[in-house]
Enzyme design. Sequence first.
Site, mmCIF file in Angstrom:
data_model
loop_
_atom_site.group_PDB
_atom_site.id
_atom_site.type_symbol
_atom_site.label_atom_id
_atom_site.label_comp_id
_atom_site.label_asym_id
_atom_site.label_seq_id
_atom_site.Cartn_x
_atom_site.Cartn_y
_atom_site.Cartn_z
ATOM 1 N N HIS A 72 0.837 -1.200 0.000
ATOM 2 C CA HIS A 72 0.000 0.000 0.000
ATOM 3 C C HIS A 72 0.867 1.244 0.000
ATOM 4 C CE1 HIS A 72 -3.246 -2.708 1.788
ATOM 5 N NE2 HIS A 72 -3.602 -2.384 0.571
ATOM 6 N N GLU A 77 -5.620 -10.570 3.493
ATOM 7 C CA GLU A 77 -4.995 -11.645 4.286
ATOM 8 C C GLU A 77 -6.073 -12.561 4.870
ATOM 9 O OE1 GLU A 77 -2.322 -10.447 7.532
ATOM 10 O OE2 GLU A 77 -3.046 -12.216 8.611
#
Length: 280
Positions: A41, A125
């Site tokens: 990110h 995740e």
Amino acid sequence: MKIYVAQNSGFCFGVKRALRKTFEAVKQKNRKIFTYGPLIHNDQVINKLKESGVNSVETIDDAKDSTLIIRSHGIPLDIYDKAKLNNIEIIDATCPFVRRVQEIAKEYYNNGYKIVIVGNPKHPEVIGINGWCDNTAYIIEEYNQINKIDTTQKMCVVAQTTITLEKWNSIVNELSKKVKELREFNTICLATKDRQEACAEIAKKVDLMIVIGGYHSSNTQKLFEISKNYCNNSIHIETADELPIELLDKCEKVGITAGASTPDWIINDVVKKIENKGGD
Ligand code: F3S
């Protein structure tokens, strides 16, 4: 002016490893290279990757006959099979700490346990871990959600690696009151805990705290929250260009921390900008 850079700021082990694998692949491969979702990110790093010819895809179909890098968050188990069918070569940069959670979910699911993942259901995740137990897990973000699940079965609870210990404790305490046979695996990654503690320590003693990291990075947002708890004068920036230099005027002590997807060169740029303003 004194500048304190928090220990454990910037890239964590898993992100460093994923980037190293990606740049090694760029050097060695002749095939087109994609990442499965943005590798990290951080827009600056993503732009560098694009300049090297590495783009991200959202579905496996978009990576046919190519090399596909799996980011540190990992992927659901069935994606590996789909990759094979599409002549995709996988370079697996799943963080080993995330892989451990996936393996626990798989093992206990196969042994008849209901898997509970403490974490954000939208985070890649967590979506990945759920894919190692046939997408059957209960995903719980707040302890009051436990009232909505069937607690009569034997259960195995794991954590998204980046949640706080407080969240884990509150949910597992509640679960253990209701579930007869509960196996608990606190799979929180220490890199996150160490980074948050170091941020708090520095924020306590400075006049201005600078948190560097992508605006979409959840671990950077969390650091910013922690920082604000200890230092009212906290700011969140993505790059050195965004640092409002006038804020430094009345500061004697400046603290810096950075999220797990912030590269060292951005941290160094911020330090240099402060030093040029009249550092130590
Ligand atoms: Fe891995 Fe922990 Fe980073 S799980 S990706 S080392 S935050």
